[in-house]
Write a protein that holds these residues in place. Structure first.
Motif, PDB file in Angstrom:
ATOM      1  N   THR A 575       0.834  -1.205   0.000  1.00  0.00           N
ATOM      2  CA  THR A 575       0.000   0.000   0.000  1.00  0.00           C
ATOM      3  C   THR A 575       0.867   1.253   0.000  1.00  0.00           C
ATOM      4  O   THR A 575       0.608   2.218  -0.732  1.00  0.00           O
ATOM      5  CB  THR A 575      -0.929   0.004   1.233  1.00  0.00           C
ATOM      6  OG1 THR A 575      -1.757  -1.158   1.208  1.00  0.00           O
ATOM      7  CG2 THR A 575      -1.803   1.245   1.251  1.00  0.00           C
ATOM      8  N   ASP A 576       1.916   1.227   0.815  1.00  0.00           N
ATOM      9  CA  ASP A 576       2.827   2.373   0.880  1.00  0.00           C
ATOM     10  C   ASP A 576       3.528   2.585  -0.462  1.00  0.00           C
ATOM     11  O   ASP A 576       3.661   3.720  -0.941  1.00  0.00           O
ATOM     12  CB  ASP A 576       3.848   2.146   1.994  1.00  0.00           C
ATOM     13  CG  ASP A 576       4.813   3.304   2.140  1.00  0.00           C
ATOM     14  OD1 ASP A 576       4.366   4.454   2.229  1.00  0.00           O
ATOM     15  OD2 ASP A 576       6.042   3.050   2.173  1.00  0.00           O
ATOM     16  N   MET A 577       3.973   1.483  -1.083  1.00  0.00           N
ATOM     17  CA  MET A 577       4.637   1.604  -2.380  1.00  0.00           C
ATOM     18  C   MET A 577       3.686   2.174  -3.437  1.00  0.00           C
ATOM     19  O   MET A 577       4.079   3.004  -4.275  1.00  0.00           O
ATOM     20  CB  MET A 577       5.153   0.234  -2.831  1.00  0.00           C
ATOM     21  CG  MET A 577       6.271  -0.350  -1.993  1.00  0.00           C
ATOM     22  SD  MET A 577       7.792   0.627  -2.005  1.00  0.00           S
ATOM     23  CE  MET A 577       7.679   1.433  -0.397  1.00  0.00           C
ATOM     24  N   ALA A 578       2.426   1.716  -3.402  1.00  0.00           N
ATOM     25  CA  ALA A 578       1.440   2.219  -4.367  1.00  0.00           C
ATOM     26  C   ALA A 578       1.185   3.710  -4.161  1.00  0.00           C
ATOM     27  O   ALA A 578       1.084   4.478  -5.133  1.00  0.00           O
ATOM     28  CB  ALA A 578       0.143   1.428  -4.240  1.00  0.00           C
ATOM     29  N   ALA A 579       1.098   4.113  -2.890  1.00  0.00           N
ATOM     30  CA  ALA A 579       0.857   5.530  -2.606  1.00  0.00           C
ATOM     31  C   ALA A 579       2.032   6.388  -3.064  1.00  0.00           C
ATOM     32  O   ALA A 579       1.844   7.483  -3.613  1.00  0.00           O
ATOM     33  CB  ALA A 579       0.614   5.716  -1.106  1.00  0.00           C
ATOM     34  N   ASN A 582       1.740   6.970  -6.635  1.00  0.00           N
ATOM     35  CA  ASN A 582       0.455   7.538  -7.050  1.00  0.00           C
ATOM     36  C   ASN A 582      -0.372   6.535  -7.846  1.00  0.00           C
ATOM     37  O   ASN A 582      -0.942   6.842  -8.895  1.00  0.00           O
ATOM     38  CB  ASN A 582       0.662   8.819  -7.873  1.00  0.00           C
ATOM     39  CG  ASN A 582       1.265   9.927  -7.053  1.00  0.00           C
ATOM     40  OD1 ASN A 582       0.812  10.185  -5.934  1.00  0.00           O
ATOM     41  ND2 ASN A 582       2.300  10.563  -7.581  1.00  0.00           N
ATOM     42  N   ARG A 583      -0.426   5.284  -7.309  1.00  0.00           N
ATOM     43  CA  ARG A 583      -1.172   4.222  -7.965  1.00  0.00           C
ATOM     44  C   ARG A 583      -2.281   3.712  -7.049  1.00  0.00           C
ATOM     45  O   ARG A 583      -2.410   4.131  -5.909  1.00  0.00           O
ATOM     46  CB  ARG A 583      -0.234   3.093  -8.375  1.00  0.00           C
ATOM     47  CG  ARG A 583       0.763   3.506  -9.447  1.00  0.00           C
ATOM     48  CD  ARG A 583       1.744   2.407  -9.747  1.00  0.00           C
ATOM     49  NE  ARG A 583       2.721   2.833 -10.738  1.00  0.00           N
ATOM     50  CZ  ARG A 583       3.942   2.338 -10.851  1.00  0.00           C
ATOM     51  NH1 ARG A 583       4.342   1.382 -10.024  1.00  0.00           N
ATOM     52  NH2 ARG A 583       4.757   2.783 -11.785  1.00  0.00           N
ATOM     53  N   ASP A 584      -3.041   2.755  -7.550  1.00  0.00           N
ATOM     54  CA  ASP A 584      -4.236   2.251  -6.886  1.00  0.00           C
ATOM     55  C   ASP A 584      -3.859   1.448  -5.632  1.00  0.00           C
ATOM     56  O   ASP A 584      -3.309   0.349  -5.731  1.00  0.00           O
ATOM     57  CB  ASP A 584      -5.018   1.372  -7.866  1.00  0.00           C
ATOM     58  CG  ASP A 584      -6.358   0.924  -7.296  1.00  0.00           C
ATOM     59  OD1 ASP A 584      -6.646   1.251  -6.124  1.00  0.00           O
ATOM     60  OD2 ASP A 584      -7.106   0.236  -8.023  1.00  0.00           O
ATOM     61  N   VAL A 585      -4.166   1.997  -4.448  1.00  0.00           N
ATOM     62  CA  VAL A 585      -3.834   1.308  -3.197  1.00  0.00           C
ATOM     63  C   VAL A 585      -4.805   0.167  -2.911  1.00  0.00           C
ATOM     64  O   VAL A 585      -4.509  -0.716  -2.094  1.00  0.00           O
ATOM     65  CB  VAL A 585      -3.822   2.295  -2.004  1.00  0.00           C
ATOM     66  CG1 VAL A 585      -2.761   3.354  -2.192  1.00  0.00           C
ATOM     67  CG2 VAL A 585      -5.197   2.924  -1.795  1.00  0.00           C
ATOM     68  N   SER A 586      -5.958   0.145  -3.566  1.00  0.00           N
ATOM     69  CA  SER A 586      -6.950  -0.897  -3.292  1.00  0.00           C
ATOM     70  C   SER A 586      -6.505  -2.262  -3.810  1.00  0.00           C
ATOM     71  O   SER A 586      -7.087  -3.284  -3.449  1.00  0.00           O
ATOM     72  CB  SER A 586      -8.301  -0.519  -3.908  1.00  0.00           C
ATOM     73  OG  SER A 586      -8.231  -0.555  -5.326  1.00  0.00           O
TER      74      SER A 586
END
Length: 648
Positions: A575-579, A582-586
């Motif tokens: 989740t942290d890497m996605a954030a 700027n990608r989908d954390v879901s």
């Protein structure tokens, strides 16, 4: 060497009878009924080769390979002299001689064999056992493949500075390897694959060599810093007969335990002066309390100085009573002296890391400028180059290379001689402020625990509180890590005794939790203690068959599943890497979730012969479920409750 007990069927008589019986079966004529004989007459005649095979006389001589005094009997004497209560093993042919000697010649007592379904579980059980009992459990492992299975658990024990004693089977002489199996399971240097994270190993080439090295290994494992050791038991030495002439020369050496290394007197005196003069000292405790005496001495030092003791999120050992007013009540950034005791990574205890950019981290001290940093650690006496669990290099004002628990008595006495009436009054004033801070912190903890009290899935605070309400009047022992449930038991329960908490795994190797809990519960069993395990779901899935070991050996253990249906820490990382990108954390659940289908841990437990309840997702059902499971555990059996929980 002690005389072997009398057996109803000796080795030689059993094997000779089996060989003669086999030969007789080959030579015996058919005694088929008349109807079968008529049917045979109608069948096609047998081939010539089959006729020859069936009518040839048996061999004139049957060579029977037996001995009444194999080398493994003497090896068993050596191991029994070390006082092992148990030996955990997944059976393997490379130590079959020692296996047989322990259960027959040694009567399966001290050590008693524990049947394990995985070598990793064997070592992890020994790990948990040692943290309760204060001495190692014996483990037997089979050749190359067995040691590879066991290796992660050995690394956990190494990083956690826990003594584990491994006997590893191997066939060194190529002339004795009888098959492709024995070639692939044997090796030139059997202990090589774990040498970087064991304290010592040896490969004895004779029985007397095994005796000396076996005793030496125990001594080394138990000398701080403690750690795992490996003794290679060659299969040929195990299985071959002891020559009559050699029997008189064999002897088991006396174990001479080593006193733990205490700190240099002059350095201890310097530290005492620094502690007594400090206005705001803070003690940071890691693996201080090897024994109950360590906890007592740390409390005595803290009370004398009215100095707060932090172990916070480290949770390495049960070092200090959790409701003591000096527990975590000090302010590390305001400290003018920080004393680290057996801290595996003192740098991270006094610094924080902040990402500079994608390519590095910026280290910033969490202590004020001019604060003095001091350590007492046996880790300085044993350092490896490849496995770097010591953390970053820390600049210190004083480093005492010694066992902290063994050094505390001298440090306490040195401080007592320096405390004047004025300093005692200053200490008392400081202690009063710290006690008030501890009271406020506990009130805040209880307020935080109430958040989401009636939520479903069940909050980890509610799980911890319901469990505490059921066990607080028992002689209990928490035999699991609690960092994965936000340390709620450490924050809420009243821990006062050394055996009430065993800490975490040492190297964060997953698959440790369930078998370590079973091993610790085994150690608690003879003391009549109630063992409680708060079990992560991802960890149990690595080696769930340890539940069968608990059921088979009637090891009473209450397991409460922290079933958040995910590898949640890794989900947080993704989740942290996605954030950051700027990608989908879901989508962070992909690869991390243990759902669809959800795993039924109560049914899993029942399949292994363990009482199971659940899944429970209504918090109001949790208390009654725990009560029922406790009734099972109190009659001497393991029980498991599957609780569907919030992530942390």
């Amino acid at each position: 060497m002690a005389r072997p007990p009398r057996r109803s069927v000796g080795r030689r008589r059993f094997l000779k009878g089996a060989a003669v019986g086999a030969a007789a079966l080959v030579a015996r004529p058919s005694l088929a009924p008349a109807g079968e004989a008529q049917a045979r007459q109608a069948a096609p005649p047998p081939s010539a080769s089959l006729v020859v095979a069936e009518t040839s006389p048996p061999p004139a001589h049957v060579d029977v390979y037996t001995t009444d005094k194999p080398g493994s009997d003497f090896m068993a004497d050596v191991l029994k002299s070390l006082g092992f209560e148990y030996v955990a093993a997944n059976p393997g042919s490379s130590f079959r001689g020692l296996h047989e000697s322990l259960i027959n010649y040694g009567s399966n007592t001290k050590p008693e064999l524990l049947t394990c379904c995985h070598e990793e579980s064997s070592v992890a059980m020994a790990h948990g056992y040692a943290k309760i009992e204060g001495r190692p459990m014996l483990v037997m492992a089979h050749g190359t493949v067995g040691l590879q299975h066991a290796s992660m658990a050995i690394y956990n024990a190494y990083a956690d500075r826990v003594p584990v004693y491994v006997v590893l089977g191997n066939i060194s002489d190529v002339a004795w390897r009888r098959s492709d199996v024995e070639w692939t399971h044997s090796v030139q240097d059997a202990a090589a694959m774990v040498r970087d994270y064991t304290k010592w190993d040896d490969t004895p080439v004779s029985l007397n060599h095994f005796a000396e090295s076996g005793v030496r290994a125990y001594k080394i494992a138990m000398t701080p810093p403690c750690g795992p050791v490996v003794i290679v038991a060659d299969a040929v030495i195990q299985e071959e007969a002891i020559p009559e002439a050699d029997r008189r020369r064999l002897r088991v050496p006396k174990l001479s335990p080593t006193s733990p290394p205490a700190g240099d007197a002059a350095a201890v005196a310097d530290l005492a002066r620094m502690l007594v003069a400090a206005e705001n000292p803070v003690i940071v405790a890691g693996r201080v309390a090897r024994t109950p005496a360590g906890l007592t001495r740390l409390v005595e030092l803290a009370d004398l100085l009215q100095a707060p003791v932090h172990d916070g999120a480290f949770s390495l050992r049960m070092n200090f009573p959790t409701r003591h007013p000096l527990k975590n009540s000090g302010n590390l950034p305001g400290a003018d002296l920080v004393l680290g005791l057996e801290m595996p990574d003192f740098f991270m205890a006094t610094h924080t890391l902040t990402p500079v950019n994608r390519f590095g981290m910026d280290a910033r001290a969490t202590t004020k400028a001019g604060a003095r940093l001091v350590t007492i650690s046996s880790q300085d006496l044993s350092t490896r180059n490849n496995y770097q669990d010591a953390g970053r290099y820390n600049e210190l004002d004083l480093a005492i290379a010694a066992d902290a628990e063994a050094t505390l008595p001298a440090l306490i006495e040195a401080c007592k001689h320096l405390v004047t009436t004025d300093r005692r009054r200053a200490f008392e004033s400081r202690g009063a402020k710290l006690a008030e801070a501890a009271k406020r912190a506990r009130e805040l903890t209880l307020e935080e625990a109430a958040w989401g009290w009636d939520a479903s899935p069940i909050s980890t605070a509610r799980l911890s509180a319901e469990l505490w309400n059921q066990i607080k009047r028992e002689d209990w022992s928490l035999v699991s890590d609690v960092t994965f449930i936000s340390n709620w038991p450490i924050r809420m329960w009243d821990f006062t005794k050394h055996y009430q908490f065993i800490g975490w795994s040492g190297a964060y190797g997953i698959g440790y939790g369930a078998p370590a809990a079973v091993g610790a519960a085994l150690a608690n069993r003879k003391h009549g203690r109630l063992s409680v395990n708060i079990q992560c779901d991802g960890d149990l899935n690595y080696a769930p068959a340890v539940l069968w070991t608990a059921a088979h050996h009637k090891i009473p253990l209450l397991t409460i599943m922290h079933n958040n249906r995910a590898y949640h820490q890794e989900r947080m990382y993704v989740t942290d890497m996605a954030a950051r990108a700027n990608r989908d954390v879901s989508r962070a659940n992909i690869g991390n979730e243990l759902a669809d289908p959800a795993i039924d841990y109560a049914s899993l437990a029942k399949a292994y012969g363990v009482y199971g309840q659940g899944p429970i997702d209504n918090p109001n059902d949790l208390g009654p479920a725990i009560k029922k499971a406790l009734d099972v555990v109190k009659r001497g059996e393991p029980a498991l409750i599957d609780v569907v929980t919030q992530p942390r």
